[in-house]
Scaffold this motif. Structure first.
Motif, PDB file in Angstrom:
ATOM      1  N   LEU A 135       0.842  -1.188   0.000  1.00  0.00           N
ATOM      2  CA  LEU A 135       0.000   0.000   0.000  1.00  0.00           C
ATOM      3  C   LEU A 135       0.880   1.243   0.000  1.00  0.00           C
ATOM      4  O   LEU A 135       1.805   1.354   0.806  1.00  0.00           O
ATOM      5  CB  LEU A 135      -0.913   0.014   1.221  1.00  0.00           C
ATOM      6  N   THR A 136       0.614   2.158  -0.904  1.00  0.00           N
ATOM      7  CA  THR A 136       1.344   3.417  -0.975  1.00  0.00           C
ATOM      8  C   THR A 136       0.351   4.546  -1.208  1.00  0.00           C
ATOM      9  O   THR A 136      -0.844   4.319  -1.422  1.00  0.00           O
ATOM     10  CB  THR A 136       2.388   3.410  -2.103  1.00  0.00           C
ATOM     11  N   GLY A 137       0.837   5.766  -1.168  1.00  0.00           N
ATOM     12  CA  GLY A 137      -0.031   6.899  -1.443  1.00  0.00           C
ATOM     13  C   GLY A 137       0.738   8.196  -1.464  1.00  0.00           C
ATOM     14  O   GLY A 137       1.950   8.235  -1.239  1.00  0.00           O
ATOM     15  N   ASP A 138       0.035   9.275  -1.772  1.00  0.00           N
ATOM     16  CA  ASP A 138       0.640  10.604  -1.727  1.00  0.00           C
ATOM     17  C   ASP A 138      -0.437  11.643  -1.457  1.00  0.00           C
ATOM     18  O   ASP A 138      -1.629  11.402  -1.687  1.00  0.00           O
ATOM     19  CB  ASP A 138       1.394  10.916  -3.031  1.00  0.00           C
ATOM     20  N   ALA A 139      -0.004  12.775  -0.949  1.00  0.00           N
ATOM     21  CA  ALA A 139      -0.894  13.901  -0.693  1.00  0.00           C
ATOM     22  C   ALA A 139      -0.231  15.166  -1.203  1.00  0.00           C
ATOM     23  O   ALA A 139       0.989  15.329  -1.079  1.00  0.00           O
ATOM     24  CB  ALA A 139      -1.196  14.022   0.804  1.00  0.00           C
ATOM     25  N   ARG A 167      -4.177  10.548  -2.784  1.00  0.00           N
ATOM     26  CA  ARG A 167      -4.293   9.318  -3.568  1.00  0.00           C
ATOM     27  C   ARG A 167      -3.768   8.125  -2.777  1.00  0.00           C
ATOM     28  O   ARG A 167      -2.780   8.247  -2.046  1.00  0.00           O
ATOM     29  CB  ARG A 167      -3.509   9.441  -4.881  1.00  0.00           C
ATOM     30  N   LEU A 168      -4.427   6.981  -2.946  1.00  0.00           N
ATOM     31  CA  LEU A 168      -4.009   5.721  -2.325  1.00  0.00           C
ATOM     32  C   LEU A 168      -3.858   4.667  -3.415  1.00  0.00           C
ATOM     33  O   LEU A 168      -4.655   4.614  -4.354  1.00  0.00           O
ATOM     34  CB  LEU A 168      -5.034   5.253  -1.283  1.00  0.00           C
ATOM     35  N   ARG A 169      -2.839   3.796  -3.271  1.00  0.00           N
ATOM     36  CA  ARG A 169      -2.575   2.745  -4.246  1.00  0.00           C
ATOM     37  C   ARG A 169      -2.339   1.409  -3.545  1.00  0.00           C
ATOM     38  O   ARG A 169      -1.708   1.356  -2.484  1.00  0.00           O
ATOM     39  CB  ARG A 169      -1.316   3.054  -5.079  1.00  0.00           C
ATOM     40  N   ALA A 170      -2.841   0.341  -4.163  1.00  0.00           N
ATOM     41  CA  ALA A 170      -2.595  -1.021  -3.685  1.00  0.00           C
ATOM     42  C   ALA A 170      -2.047  -1.843  -4.839  1.00  0.00           C
ATOM     43  O   ALA A 170      -2.630  -1.869  -5.928  1.00  0.00           O
ATOM     44  CB  ALA A 170      -3.880  -1.646  -3.146  1.00  0.00           C
ATOM     45  N   ASN A 171      -0.905  -2.510  -4.606  1.00  0.00           N
ATOM     46  CA  ASN A 171      -0.279  -3.364  -5.614  1.00  0.00           C
ATOM     47  C   ASN A 171      -0.236  -4.792  -5.075  1.00  0.00           C
ATOM     48  O   ASN A 171       0.256  -5.027  -3.972  1.00  0.00           O
ATOM     49  CB  ASN A 171       1.145  -2.898  -5.910  1.00  0.00           C
ATOM     50  N   ALA A 172      -0.718  -5.739  -5.856  1.00  0.00           N
ATOM     51  CA  ALA A 172      -0.761  -7.130  -5.405  1.00  0.00           C
ATOM     52  C   ALA A 172      -0.295  -8.052  -6.517  1.00  0.00           C
ATOM     53  O   ALA A 172      -0.649  -7.869  -7.687  1.00  0.00           O
ATOM     54  CB  ALA A 172      -2.173  -7.517  -4.972  1.00  0.00           C
ATOM     55  N   GLY A 175      -6.170   1.970  -7.502  1.00  0.00           N
ATOM     56  CA  GLY A 175      -5.934   3.225  -6.810  1.00  0.00           C
ATOM     57  C   GLY A 175      -7.162   4.104  -6.796  1.00  0.00           C
ATOM     58  O   GLY A 175      -8.005   4.052  -7.703  1.00  0.00           O
ATOM     59  N   ILE A 176      -7.282   4.926  -5.756  1.00  0.00           N
ATOM     60  CA  ILE A 176      -8.365   5.895  -5.663  1.00  0.00           C
ATOM     61  C   ILE A 176      -7.775   7.276  -5.425  1.00  0.00           C
ATOM     62  O   ILE A 176      -6.664   7.418  -4.913  1.00  0.00           O
ATOM     63  CB  ILE A 176      -9.353   5.553  -4.531  1.00  0.00           C
ATOM     64  N   SER A 177      -8.532   8.303  -5.812  1.00  0.00           N
ATOM     65  CA  SER A 177      -8.068   9.675  -5.694  1.00  0.00           C
ATOM     66  C   SER A 177      -9.241  10.583  -5.337  1.00  0.00           C
ATOM     67  O   SER A 177     -10.379  10.330  -5.742  1.00  0.00           O
ATOM     68  CB  SER A 177      -7.436  10.145  -7.007  1.00  0.00           C
ATOM     69  N   THR A 178      -8.946  11.623  -4.584  1.00  0.00           N
ATOM     70  CA  THR A 178      -9.962  12.630  -4.287  1.00  0.00           C
ATOM     71  C   THR A 178     -10.169  13.589  -5.450  1.00  0.00           C
ATOM     72  O   THR A 178     -11.160  14.317  -5.488  1.00  0.00           O
ATOM     73  CB  THR A 178      -9.576  13.457  -3.054  1.00  0.00           C
ATOM     74  N   GLY A 179      -9.225  13.605  -6.414  1.00  0.00           N
ATOM     75  CA  GLY A 179      -9.217  14.671  -7.388  1.00  0.00           C
ATOM     76  C   GLY A 179      -8.761  15.956  -6.722  1.00  0.00           C
ATOM     77  O   GLY A 179      -8.397  15.985  -5.544  1.00  0.00           O
ATOM     78  N   ASN A 180      -8.789  17.067  -7.465  1.00  0.00           N
ATOM     79  CA  ASN A 180      -8.349  18.356  -6.924  1.00  0.00           C
ATOM     80  C   ASN A 180      -9.545  19.108  -6.335  1.00  0.00           C
ATOM     81  O   ASN A 180     -10.520  19.379  -7.037  1.00  0.00           O
ATOM     82  CB  ASN A 180      -7.702  19.201  -8.021  1.00  0.00           C
ATOM     83  N   ALA A 188      -6.943   1.070 -12.168  1.00  0.00           N
ATOM     84  CA  ALA A 188      -7.552  -0.251 -12.021  1.00  0.00           C
ATOM     85  C   ALA A 188      -7.063  -1.082 -13.200  1.00  0.00           C
ATOM     86  O   ALA A 188      -7.681  -1.113 -14.259  1.00  0.00           O
ATOM     87  CB  ALA A 188      -9.081  -0.166 -12.009  1.00  0.00           C
ATOM     88  N   LYS A 189      -5.923  -1.747 -13.041  1.00  0.00           N
ATOM     89  CA  LYS A 189      -5.303  -2.406 -14.185  1.00  0.00           C
ATOM     90  C   LYS A 189      -4.656  -3.726 -13.785  1.00  0.00           C
ATOM     91  O   LYS A 189      -4.347  -3.970 -12.617  1.00  0.00           O
ATOM     92  CB  LYS A 189      -4.259  -1.506 -14.831  1.00  0.00           C
TER      93      LYS A 189
END
Length: 443
Positions: free
Chosen positions: A119-123, A145-150, A161-166, A186-187
């Motif tokens: 799990l990673t992310g950025d703000a 934004r939040l990301r999950a890699n499996a 990954g999900i994002s709030t947008g701006n 989503a890939k």
């Protein structure tokens, strides 16, 4: 960190050193030492070699590169480690990420282990200002934004990954009313052909018109696609087909002459080729053809046909990089511009010179850059640009400069400023300069 402390840590990882009868290779580690068993097992596994092949020197302070080398060898035995032990290796790899990369070890290999979910992310908190702009009421905004890699198996990776947008801080009640969290990734990526070939299907958060080294003047945002990519040491080639999901190219509801239209996103078939020449230097070209005649005819008054471009990214000296990018947009009919008349194409030239490199994981690293933009009217097709600039970006000649500074681990400050901006053709007034500053945090 003392070498005996690191050895004790690595010894807990079950890295595969299981030979109880291995010979002690070090003359300075007596058989009655508390660390004897761990040292012998680690040496037998090839994780440590000592100082000269004969002496361990357990009281000596080791360098970070020596520690990184031990972590790299532990990574090679990840398949024999438990979940807790893999987590410890992950923490060590994050700590020594820069040293591992310099040693040629890809820390991303940690993600390529079946059953490992990362799990990673950025703000980002951003400020943008341009004199007399209507956007100044919303100068401050944020995005998370939040990301999950499996890993599904050794060849298949799923990313979501999900994002709030701006979102502008000035929006009253926005925190309660906004329910627009979006899926920006989503890939599924499938790697085959000895690791050089990848088939990727689904949504990506950042498709850049212009390839991996291009500037991304026309688009660098959310994109649904199927893509086949070959990436070798000296050559890269990509082919794909997809749909734009952000800004003008994504279409939307539109009323024209009292008729309501629900316009879907513009589609594109694309290809990129890139030659790589060591030390990060690359030369490439790209081509996009577009399909959405209704949107182009109604919104733009002309039909967008295709786009092609070329770029070159040169590393020279120890810390310098020079990027040059040329792009040409073609239309099926004239651009219908009062400035350029009946011409059916438009071009843009972009150059950027960068000194240094701001690395998110390494505090006190920084870079500074200056760029030049020269775009004809019609060169910008209304996409969500990968540039730091915003608003109208064609019929424009402008300079820009910026600094990126990592003030703490995974925390960076960036500032950008345009200058000497002017209208390229026609009698219109010159645009006001743009200022942008932002904090970016990774986790």
């Amino acid at each position: 960190m003392k070498s005996k402390v690191l050895a004790a840590l690595v010894a807990t990882m079950a890295v595969g050193a299981t030979c109880a009868f291995a010979a002690n290779p070090f003359v300075d580690v007596p058989s009655d030492s508390w660390a004897y068993k761990s040292v012998v097992e680690l040496a037998d596994a090839g994780i440590i070699q000592g100082v000269d092949g004969e002496h361990f020197q357990g009281q000596r302070n080791i360098t970070r590169y020596e520690a990184a080398e031990m972590v790299a060898k532990a990574m090679a035995h990840m398949d024999k480690a438990s979940v807790e032990q893999r987590a410890l290796i992950n923490k060590l790899a994050d700590e020594f990420a820069d040293e591992l990369n310099n040693l040629g070890v890809r820390v991303s290999a940690l993600e390529n282990r079946v059953g490992n979910v990362k799990l990673t992310g950025d703000a980002r908190v951003r400020y943008r200002y341009q004199k007399d702009s209507k956007e100044n009421d919303n100068s401050w905004d944020y995005r998370v934004r939040l990301r999950a890699n499996a890993m599904v198996n050794k060849n298949t990776k799923v990313t979501y990954g999900i994002s709030t947008g701006n979102h502008a801080f000035s929006d009253n009640g926005a925190a309660e009313d906004e329910n627009d969290i979006l899926s920006d990734i989503a890939k599924v990526d499938y790697n085959f052909g000895g690791g050089d070939w990848t088939l990727s299907v689904g949504r990506t958060d950042k498709y850049v018109i212009g390839g991996s080294k291009g500037y991304g003047y026309n688009y660098g945002d959310i994109f649904d696609r199927a893509e086949l990519k070959y990436s070798g040491d000296s050559f890269m080639a990509t082919a794909g087909y997809g749909k734009f999901k952000a800004a003008g190219l994504a279409g939307g509801d539109f009323t024209y002459k009292n008729e309501d239209y629900s316009l879907d996103g513009t589609k594109t078939a694309y290809g990129v080729i890139e030659g790589r020449f060591g030390n990060g230097t690359a030369i490439g070209g790209y081509y996009n053809t577009f399909d959405n005649d209704d949107y182009n005819a109604l919104v733009r008054g002309t039909e967008l046909d295709y786009l092609w471009g070329a770029y070159a990214s040169f590393n020279f000296g120890k810390d310098w990089n020079l990027l040059g990018n040329y792009e040409r947009v073609n239309y099926n009919s004239n651009i219908n511009s009062t400035v350029r008349g009946d011409e059916d194409s438009a071009t843009v030239w972009i150059g950027r010179l960068t000194y240094g490199k701001a690395v998110m994981a390494t505090p006190k690293t920084w870079d500074a850059w200056v760029e030049y933009l020269n775009a004809e009217d019609g060169a910008y097709i209304g996409g969500s640009t990968n540039s730091w600039r915003w608003g109208k970006l064609d019929n424009l000649e402008s300079w820009g400069a910026g600094i990126d500074y990592t003030f703490a681990k995974n925390a960076q400050f960036q500032v950008m400023q345009s200058f000497a901006s002017k209208v390229k053709d026609g009698d219109g007034s010159d645009p006001e300069e743009q200022t942008r500053a932002q904090f970016v945090f990774a986790f």
